[in-house]
Design an enzyme around this catalytic site. Structure first.
Site, PDB file in Angstrom:
ATOM      1  N   SER A  80      27.692  20.062  45.254  1.00 17.54           N
ATOM      2  CA  SER A  80      26.477  20.302  44.731  1.00 17.54           C
ATOM      3  C   SER A  80      26.237  19.860  43.448  1.00 17.54           C
ATOM      4  O   SER A  80      26.795  20.279  42.491  1.00 17.54           O
ATOM      5  CB  SER A  80      26.212  21.909  44.913  1.00 17.54           C
ATOM      6  OG  SER A  80      27.206  22.663  44.354  1.00 17.54           O
ATOM      7  N   ASP A 136      25.125  28.972  48.810  1.00 15.15           N
ATOM      8  CA  ASP A 136      25.462  29.570  49.874  1.00 15.15           C
ATOM      9  C   ASP A 136      24.645  29.120  51.147  1.00 15.15           C
ATOM     10  O   ASP A 136      25.183  28.747  52.196  1.00 15.15           O
ATOM     11  CB  ASP A 136      25.158  30.862  49.797  1.00 15.15           C
ATOM     12  CG  ASP A 136      26.002  31.413  48.752  1.00 15.15           C
ATOM     13  OD1 ASP A 136      27.064  30.991  48.258  1.00 15.15           O
ATOM     14  OD2 ASP A 136      25.672  32.599  47.981  1.00 15.15           O
TER      15      ASP A 136
END
Length: 321
Positions: free
Chosen positions: A222, A254
């Protein structure tokens, strides 16, 4: 849909505060305040349940302030398999400013007695049968060492279940050595593993592919506003998210992990999976909370997400492994 177990060894009550520009040492007014029963694995579970999967949540939960968690599990349709430990679950404060900066004030968590860790391992033996995947997310509380995490991953992998890991620091190093099926680091965490800065896209790509070569099938890197790099069994795909107004980045990672697992477990192509996960993560930063797949404009976000082959961007003539 799939059967998934999420493990949160150090859950938290998340106090999310939206403020104006923070003035240190002065009185600041909040624009909104929200307290959620959370922890990274619980956040992953919420998204997966919203997407239709049967999700069990487990880990280590303080007995003295568990009410909000019990209510949240019931509301979200999550099966509660947490081991209760003495004391209170920690409270984490997350302060979001208008420019997108988020300041985290995280507590260490209650100390875990050795007997509680043994009880968790025993419970996992009864939970693992028939599972399609396990997601282990978040930090380690006092009393749980990185080698405990590595042993847990090894134990689960020996049962032929896919294990995805999202943690940091010493826990990440130990977890990577145990060879989970997939990992979701950010660029700083991956650089710490690599042992040198990853200050170019090609350096990030090479580090992710190196993890693939070490035996970790999937590396989901990410990169915040720069998007996502997914290296899977030596093949890479990158995504650039649509431009959105950022309110809070809490829960975006998440959401990204949960949405990626959703695509993988649903048998989607890599392109469809990464596009969906990146768009849903982008949706989540527009507000406090997790990504909403039912957002009225989600299809527009999905169409505005750009996919590309990062190997095509490597400069010709460079000596790449």
């Amino acid at each position: 849909m799939a059967r998934v177990l999420t493990l949160t060894l150090n859950p938290a009550l998340d106090l999310a505060l939206c403020t104006g520009p923070l003035r240190l040492g002065e009185v600041n007014r909040t624009q909104s305040t929200r307290l959620d029963a959370a922890g990274k694995g619980i956040n992953v579970a919420r998204v997966l349940a919203r997407l239709g999967h049967a999700v069990t949540v487990s880990g280590l939960l303080g007995a003295d302030n568990q009410t909000a968690f019990v209510q949240a599990f019931a509301t979200c349709g999550l099966t509660d398999a947490f081991i209760r430990i003495p004391g209170e679950t920690r409270i984490n404060a997350k302060i979001s400013e208008p420019d997108g900066r988020v300041t985290d004030l995280n507590g260490p968590g209650a100390r875990v007695p050795p007997a509680a860790l043994e009880a968790l391992l025993e419970r996992l033996e009864s939970l693992v049968t028939g599972l399609d995947a396990v997601a282990i997310s978040g930090s380690l509380p006092p009393g749980v060492a990185p080698e405990h995490l590595a042993a847990l991953i090894t134990r689960l992998r020996a049962r032929q279940v896919a294990v995805w890991l999202d943690t940091s620091d010493a826990a990440l190093a130990a977890g990577l050595a145990a060879r989970p099926s997939g990992v979701k680091p950010n660029d700083v965490e991956l650089a710490a593993w690599a042992g040198h800065p990853l200050d170019t896209p090609d350096a990030q790509l090479q580090a992710a592919l190196k993890l693939n070569a070490s035996g970790i099938d999937d590396v989901l890197l990410s990169l915040g506003a720069d998007g996502v790099l997914w290296a899977s069994r030596g093949q890479a795909l990158a995504a650039t998210p649509p431009a959105v107004s950022v309110v809070s980045t809490v829960g975006a990672g998440d959401t990204l992990l949960a949405a990626t697992l959703h695509g993988v477990l649903s048998g989607w192509s890599r392109e469809r999976t990464l596009g969906f996960a990146t768009a849903l993560s982008a949706e989540s930063v527009r507000h406090i909370g997790l990504g909403e797949p039912d957002a009225p404009d989600f299809e527009q976000l999905l169409h505005a997400t750009q996919l590309r082959d990062p190997t095509a961007e490597r400069r010709p003539g460079e000596n790449h492994p």
